[in-house]
Design a protein around this motif. Sequence first.
Motif, PDB file in Angstrom:
ATOM      1  N   ILE A 125      20.123 -35.028  33.034  1.00 48.16           N
ATOM      2  CA  ILE A 125      21.087 -34.053  32.496  1.00 48.16           C
ATOM      3  C   ILE A 125      21.049 -32.755  33.300  1.00 48.16           C
ATOM      4  O   ILE A 125      22.060 -32.104  33.496  1.00 48.16           O
ATOM      5  CB  ILE A 125      20.808 -33.717  31.018  1.00 48.16           C
ATOM      6  CG1 ILE A 125      20.836 -34.950  30.135  1.00 48.16           C
ATOM      7  CG2 ILE A 125      21.831 -32.707  30.513  1.00 48.16           C
ATOM      8  CD1 ILE A 125      20.780 -34.638  28.636  1.00 48.16           C
ATOM      9  N   TRP A 126      19.866 -32.358  33.742  1.00 51.29           N
ATOM     10  CA  TRP A 126      19.740 -31.031  34.361  1.00 51.29           C
ATOM     11  C   TRP A 126      19.516 -31.103  35.877  1.00 51.29           C
ATOM     12  O   TRP A 126      19.192 -30.097  36.510  1.00 51.29           O
ATOM     13  CB  TRP A 126      18.607 -30.228  33.684  1.00 51.29           C
ATOM     14  CG  TRP A 126      18.871 -30.094  32.218  1.00 51.29           C
ATOM     15  CD1 TRP A 126      19.730 -29.224  31.620  1.00 51.29           C
ATOM     16  CD2 TRP A 126      18.331 -30.897  31.176  1.00 51.29           C
ATOM     17  NE1 TRP A 126      19.745 -29.435  30.259  1.00 51.29           N
ATOM     18  CE2 TRP A 126      18.910 -30.451  29.967  1.00 51.29           C
ATOM     19  CE3 TRP A 126      17.425 -31.956  31.132  1.00 51.29           C
ATOM     20  CZ2 TRP A 126      18.594 -31.024  28.735  1.00 51.29           C
ATOM     21  CZ3 TRP A 126      17.116 -32.526  29.906  1.00 51.29           C
ATOM     22  CH2 TRP A 126      17.697 -32.061  28.726  1.00 51.29           C
ATOM     23  N   GLY A 127      19.656 -32.311  36.432  1.00 47.30           N
ATOM     24  CA  GLY A 127      19.577 -32.479  37.889  1.00 47.30           C
ATOM     25  C   GLY A 127      18.219 -32.178  38.493  1.00 47.30           C
ATOM     26  O   GLY A 127      18.126 -31.892  39.682  1.00 47.30           O
ATOM     27  N   GLN A 128      17.147 -32.247  37.680  1.00 52.46           N
ATOM     28  CA  GLN A 128      15.828 -31.898  38.228  1.00 52.46           C
ATOM     29  C   GLN A 128      15.171 -33.129  38.852  1.00 52.46           C
ATOM     30  O   GLN A 128      14.344 -33.793  38.236  1.00 52.46           O
ATOM     31  CB  GLN A 128      14.950 -31.316  37.126  1.00 52.46           C
ATOM     32  CG  GLN A 128      15.446 -29.957  36.649  1.00 52.46           C
ATOM     33  CD  GLN A 128      14.640 -29.458  35.472  1.00 52.46           C
ATOM     34  OE1 GLN A 128      14.660 -30.043  34.390  1.00 52.46           O
ATOM     35  NE2 GLN A 128      13.927 -28.375  35.650  1.00 52.46           N
ATOM     36  N   ASP A 129      15.553 -33.404  40.105  1.00 49.55           N
ATOM     37  CA  ASP A 129      14.999 -34.551  40.830  1.00 49.55           C
ATOM     38  C   ASP A 129      13.604 -34.169  41.342  1.00 49.55           C
ATOM     39  O   ASP A 129      13.477 -33.240  42.149  1.00 49.55           O
ATOM     40  CB  ASP A 129      15.942 -34.882  41.991  1.00 49.55           C
ATOM     41  CG  ASP A 129      15.424 -36.014  42.858  1.00 49.55           C
ATOM     42  OD1 ASP A 129      14.249 -36.418  42.686  1.00 49.55           O
ATOM     43  OD2 ASP A 129      16.197 -36.478  43.719  1.00 49.55           O
ATOM     44  N   PRO A 130      12.553 -34.863  40.884  1.00 51.80           N
ATOM     45  CA  PRO A 130      11.186 -34.475  41.260  1.00 51.80           C
ATOM     46  C   PRO A 130      10.916 -34.508  42.766  1.00 51.80           C
ATOM     47  O   PRO A 130       9.976 -33.861  43.235  1.00 51.80           O
ATOM     48  CB  PRO A 130      10.307 -35.521  40.562  1.00 51.80           C
ATOM     49  CG  PRO A 130      11.146 -36.085  39.486  1.00 51.80           C
ATOM     50  CD  PRO A 130      12.577 -36.001  39.964  1.00 51.80           C
ATOM     51  N   ASP A 131      11.722 -35.224  43.537  1.00 48.61           N
ATOM     52  CA  ASP A 131      11.510 -35.229  44.992  1.00 48.61           C
ATOM     53  C   ASP A 131      11.869 -33.885  45.615  1.00 48.61           C
ATOM     54  O   ASP A 131      11.405 -33.570  46.708  1.00 48.61           O
ATOM     55  CB  ASP A 131      12.345 -36.341  45.647  1.00 48.61           C
ATOM     56  CG  ASP A 131      11.590 -37.665  45.626  1.00 48.61           C
ATOM     57  OD1 ASP A 131      10.342 -37.637  45.785  1.00 48.61           O
ATOM     58  OD2 ASP A 131      12.244 -38.702  45.419  1.00 48.61           O
TER      59      ASP A 131
END
Length: 289
Positions: free
Chosen positions: A278-284
């Motif tokens: 939902i918040w676009g927080q891609d861990p990469d």
Amino acid sequence: MSDQAHQTAPSIPTHTLNDGTTLPGIGFGTLVRGDNKSERGIMVRSLRSAISRGYRLLDTALSYGNEAEVGQAVRASEVDREDLLITTKVPGRFHGYRGAKESLRVSLESLGFDYVDLALIHWPLPRLDLYVDTWRALIEMREEGLIRSIGVSNFTAEHLRRLHEETGVMPAVNQIEMHPYFPQAQLRAVHDQLGIVTQAWSPLGRASTLREESVLTEIADAHGVTPGQVVLRWHLQHGVIPLPASSNPQRQHDNLSLDFDLTGDDMLRIDALEQGRIWGQDPDVHEEY
Ligand SMILES: NC(=O)C1=CN([C@@H]2O[C@H](COP(=O)(O)OP(=O)(O)OC[C@H]3O[C@@H](n4cnc5c(N)ncnc54)[C@H](OP(=O)(O)O)[C@@H]3O)[C@@H](O)[C@H]2O)C=CC1
Ligand SMILES: O=C(O)C(=O)[C@@H](O)[C@H](O)C(=O)CO
């Protein structure tokens, strides 16, 4: 430890971690954001209310700035410290071997405890490439008795495998974004293979439009519960520990009242709400310090 140790509610399962310790099947999220940031006394009252309603696992982090309130609420509650499980997390600014040790020292001082039950690396920050050194410090602090169990948050399959390859120690837990818009089926399958317990952050989608989805309202009506309860029951039936946050005593109670069964069809319909993060927080690539 009492006979009721770590028991949240009869319908909530218990998970055994890869180090032999146990966690209740649901925890209480303690992060309060932005404009909703309550004054400190309100935060302590909300945490005490959560504990008295039955939450035994409290999820905090150094970066939430509320560890002092968590410690205060635990000391003021009717439940013994050893019957509660406290999670904290090492933020980006403390990555690295020495930083992680300092991070935990600061957290323990703020909490006013001499150990935490679970410490996680909050985000992997692969660009810094310090998460393996951070992990080595957590392993040592577990051996020293400062931490009971160690894990990570927002790690991908690649990050998890690298930790194990380079240190021989697999995280006990990976705390990840998971709600019906982002069911994380692939990463959960990796966790199952590697013996890692999944915790879900923002399990209710942070009170977004999620709860208005007709699939959820229909299933909720059929079971005589709320859409929020359906979502949390869906997490339990996927074998995941959700960490719902609520400042409202009634919702704190409802979020533990999950004594009903979703059908296989209900589960599939909820899984099909998938949209992605939902918040676009891609861990990469996501970085926070
Ligand atoms: N490791 C990580 O990177 C992250 C960890 N987290 C952890 O996860 C926890 C939970 O995530 P969070 O982002 O707070 O989101 P949640 O999905 O838990 O949503 C919380 C919101 O939902 C509302 N709510 C709670 N229960 C109900 C209900 N039954 N019906 C309707 N509304 C409800 C709350 O409002 P009200 O208070 O009015 O009830 C609040 O606004 C955090 O507190 C934190 O501990 C979160 C983000 C990232
Ligand atoms: O809540 C957490 O643990 C976080 O990592 C937060 O920073 C979360 O990602 C957030 O609130 C973003 O707005």
